[in-house]
Motif scaffolding. Sequence first.
Motif, PDB file in Angstrom:
ATOM      1  N   PRO A  38       0.832  -1.212   0.000  1.00 39.89           N
ATOM      2  CA  PRO A  38       0.000   0.000   0.000  1.00 39.89           C
ATOM      3  C   PRO A  38       0.865   1.260   0.000  1.00 39.89           C
ATOM      4  N   ARG A  39       0.362   2.302  -0.646  1.00 39.07           N
ATOM      5  CA  ARG A  39       1.094   3.578  -0.691  1.00 39.07           C
ATOM      6  C   ARG A  39       1.268   4.189   0.684  1.00 39.07           C
ATOM      7  N   VAL A  40       0.424   3.825   1.606  1.00 38.12           N
ATOM      8  CA  VAL A  40       0.447   4.454   2.928  1.00 38.12           C
ATOM      9  C   VAL A  40       1.360   3.721   3.912  1.00 38.12           C
ATOM     10  N   ASN A  41       2.005   2.627   3.493  1.00 39.56           N
ATOM     11  CA  ASN A  41       2.883   1.874   4.397  1.00 39.56           C
ATOM     12  C   ASN A  41       4.054   2.693   4.914  1.00 39.56           C
ATOM     13  N   THR A  42       4.556   3.622   4.125  1.00 34.57           N
ATOM     14  CA  THR A  42       5.754   4.376   4.511  1.00 34.57           C
ATOM     15  C   THR A  42       5.440   5.648   5.295  1.00 34.57           C
ATOM     16  N   ALA A  43       4.182   5.937   5.532  1.00 36.98           N
ATOM     17  CA  ALA A  43       3.816   7.177   6.231  1.00 36.98           C
ATOM     18  C   ALA A  43       4.273   7.138   7.679  1.00 36.98           C
ATOM     19  N   GLU A  44       4.816   8.260   8.139  1.00 35.80           N
ATOM     20  CA  GLU A  44       5.226   8.385   9.535  1.00 35.80           C
ATOM     21  C   GLU A  44       4.027   8.577  10.455  1.00 35.80           C
ATOM     22  N   TYR A  63      -1.897  11.153   5.061  1.00 36.67           N
ATOM     23  CA  TYR A  63      -0.672  10.426   5.364  1.00 36.67           C
ATOM     24  C   TYR A  63       0.523  11.334   5.111  1.00 36.67           C
ATOM     25  N   VAL A  64       1.418  11.397   6.118  1.00 37.39           N
ATOM     26  CA  VAL A  64       2.540  12.329   6.067  1.00 37.39           C
ATOM     27  C   VAL A  64       3.845  11.562   6.218  1.00 37.39           C
ATOM     28  N   GLN A  65       4.812  11.871   5.350  1.00 37.05           N
ATOM     29  CA  GLN A  65       6.155  11.293   5.417  1.00 37.05           C
ATOM     30  C   GLN A  65       7.162  12.419   5.260  1.00 37.05           C
ATOM     31  N   ASP A  66       8.079  12.550   6.187  1.00 40.18           N
ATOM     32  CA  ASP A  66       9.111  13.599   6.163  1.00 40.18           C
ATOM     33  C   ASP A  66       8.499  14.990   6.075  1.00 40.18           C
ATOM     34  N   GLY A  67       7.384  15.209   6.751  1.00 36.15           N
ATOM     35  CA  GLY A  67       6.749  16.516   6.780  1.00 36.15           C
ATOM     36  C   GLY A  67       5.971  16.867   5.521  1.00 36.15           C
ATOM     37  N   LYS A  68       5.808  15.927   4.603  1.00 33.08           N
ATOM     38  CA  LYS A  68       5.082  16.182   3.359  1.00 33.08           C
ATOM     39  C   LYS A  68       3.917  15.206   3.229  1.00 33.08           C
ATOM     40  N   VAL A  69       2.832  15.704   2.668  1.00 34.95           N
ATOM     41  CA  VAL A  69       1.654  14.870   2.446  1.00 34.95           C
ATOM     42  C   VAL A  69       1.953  13.902   1.310  1.00 34.95           C
ATOM     43  N   THR A  70       1.758  12.606   1.573  1.00 33.29           N
ATOM     44  CA  THR A  70       2.036  11.601   0.544  1.00 33.29           C
ATOM     45  C   THR A  70       0.770  10.959  -0.014  1.00 33.29           C
ATOM     46  N   GLN A  71      -0.325  10.974   0.750  1.00 36.19           N
ATOM     47  CA  GLN A  71      -1.558  10.359   0.298  1.00 36.19           C
ATOM     48  C   GLN A  71      -2.719  10.888   1.129  1.00 36.19           C
ATOM     49  N   ILE A  72      -3.886  10.986   0.521  1.00 34.02           N
ATOM     50  CA  ILE A  72      -5.113  11.364   1.232  1.00 34.02           C
ATOM     51  C   ILE A  72      -6.183  10.354   0.846  1.00 34.02           C
ATOM     52  N   GLU A  73      -6.799   9.760   1.870  1.00 31.85           N
ATOM     53  CA  GLU A  73      -7.847   8.767   1.646  1.00 31.85           C
ATOM     54  C   GLU A  73      -9.036   9.062   2.546  1.00 31.85           C
ATOM     55  N   GLY A  74     -10.146   8.438   2.262  1.00 33.10           N
ATOM     56  CA  GLY A  74     -11.331   8.588   3.088  1.00 33.10           C
ATOM     57  C   GLY A  74     -11.113   8.000   4.471  1.00 33.10           C
ATOM     58  N   ASP A  75     -11.673   8.636   5.471  1.00 34.95           N
ATOM     59  CA  ASP A  75     -11.537   8.193   6.862  1.00 34.95           C
ATOM     60  C   ASP A  75     -12.668   7.224   7.197  1.00 34.95           C
ATOM     61  N   PRO A  76     -12.352   5.948   7.408  1.00 35.63           N
ATOM     62  CA  PRO A  76     -13.421   4.988   7.715  1.00 35.63           C
ATOM     63  C   PRO A  76     -14.107   5.254   9.060  1.00 35.63           C
ATOM     64  N   ASP A  77     -13.472   6.040   9.935  1.00 30.04           N
ATOM     65  CA  ASP A  77     -14.071   6.369  11.234  1.00 30.04           C
ATOM     66  C   ASP A  77     -15.039   7.542  11.161  1.00 30.04           C
ATOM     67  N   SER A  78     -15.123   8.207  10.012  1.00 28.50           N
ATOM     68  CA  SER A  78     -15.984   9.376   9.873  1.00 28.50           C
ATOM     69  C   SER A  78     -17.453   8.959   9.809  1.00 28.50           C
ATOM     70  N   PRO A  79     -18.291   9.514  10.685  1.00 23.39           N
ATOM     71  CA  PRO A  79     -19.715   9.183  10.613  1.00 23.39           C
ATOM     72  C   PRO A  79     -20.400   9.822   9.400  1.00 23.39           C
ATOM     73  N   VAL A  80     -19.747  10.812   8.809  1.00 27.35           N
ATOM     74  CA  VAL A  80     -20.333  11.502   7.652  1.00 27.35           C
ATOM     75  C   VAL A  80     -20.140  10.687   6.384  1.00 27.35           C
ATOM     76  N   SER A  81     -18.914  10.255   6.116  1.00 25.54           N
ATOM     77  CA  SER A  81     -18.619   9.625   4.833  1.00 25.54           C
ATOM     78  C   SER A  81     -18.229   8.155   4.935  1.00 25.54           C
ATOM     79  N   ARG A  82     -17.966   7.664   6.140  1.00 25.24           N
ATOM     80  CA  ARG A  82     -17.629   6.257   6.386  1.00 25.24           C
ATOM     81  C   ARG A  82     -16.540   5.737   5.446  1.00 25.24           C
ATOM     82  N   GLY A  83     -15.513   6.560   5.217  1.00 23.91           N
ATOM     83  CA  GLY A  83     -14.374   6.134   4.415  1.00 23.91           C
ATOM     84  C   GLY A  83     -14.493   6.401   2.928  1.00 23.91           C
ATOM     85  N   ARG A  84     -15.583   6.995   2.506  1.00 24.46           N
ATOM     86  CA  ARG A  84     -15.780   7.256   1.080  1.00 24.46           C
ATOM     87  C   ARG A  84     -15.485   8.711   0.762  1.00 24.46           C
ATOM     88  N   LEU A  85     -15.011   8.965  -0.454  1.00 25.54           N
ATOM     89  CA  LEU A  85     -14.796  10.325  -0.946  1.00 25.54           C
ATOM     90  C   LEU A  85     -15.325  10.416  -2.368  1.00 25.54           C
TER      91      LEU A  85
END
Length: 188
Positions: A38-44, A63-85
């Motif tokens: 997964p692309r998010v494996n390397t995120a700090e 997802y942040v690595q070395d102070g830079k944003v590397t990926q943005i995904e839906g948050d499955p914990d969000s009651p609004v979108s339940r991980g969807r974007l």
Amino acid sequence: MGVRQWIDSWPVYRQFSDGDPLGRGASVKSGTSAKLNPRVNTAEKVVKSVCPYCAVGCGQDVYVQDGKVTQIEGDPDSPVSRGRLCPKGSASLQLTTGSAREHRVLYRRPHGTEWEELELDVAMDMIADRVIEARRHGWQWEQNGLRVRRTLGFASLGGATLDNEENYLIKKLFTALGAVQIENQARV
């Protein structure tokens, strides 16, 4: 590869022969997909955020690595979108890392055809001067005998990318300046 191995490599055949007719298990994985990380494996770290595109407020995991944003995904914990974007929310990584993002102030003079780069302080002073001038020329103390104390010299159209607190402060600012034409795209 023999005929039997070739047939066994078909995901549809594996679904039914392995007892996975809905194709939700290992039967649909290929050798190539099994090797992928997964692309998010390397995120700090993962920062919880809210999508800036509209007033829905879908949750995002940033997802942040070395102070830079590397990926943005839906948050499955969000009651609004339940991980969807939506497609715009899914592409919001471009807001932070896209090559089309400007990191400077560009200005095109009236009737000009070219953009020129300005210092931020100069641009902010130009905006302040224009607001003061528009307020001075468009100020109304009275209309039809009624005291109105307002200006029609400028207006505010806010965007849905601002949160409630930012919109509240903008409303207070423009009201204090005497503007009455204040609207937000999130309400439209």
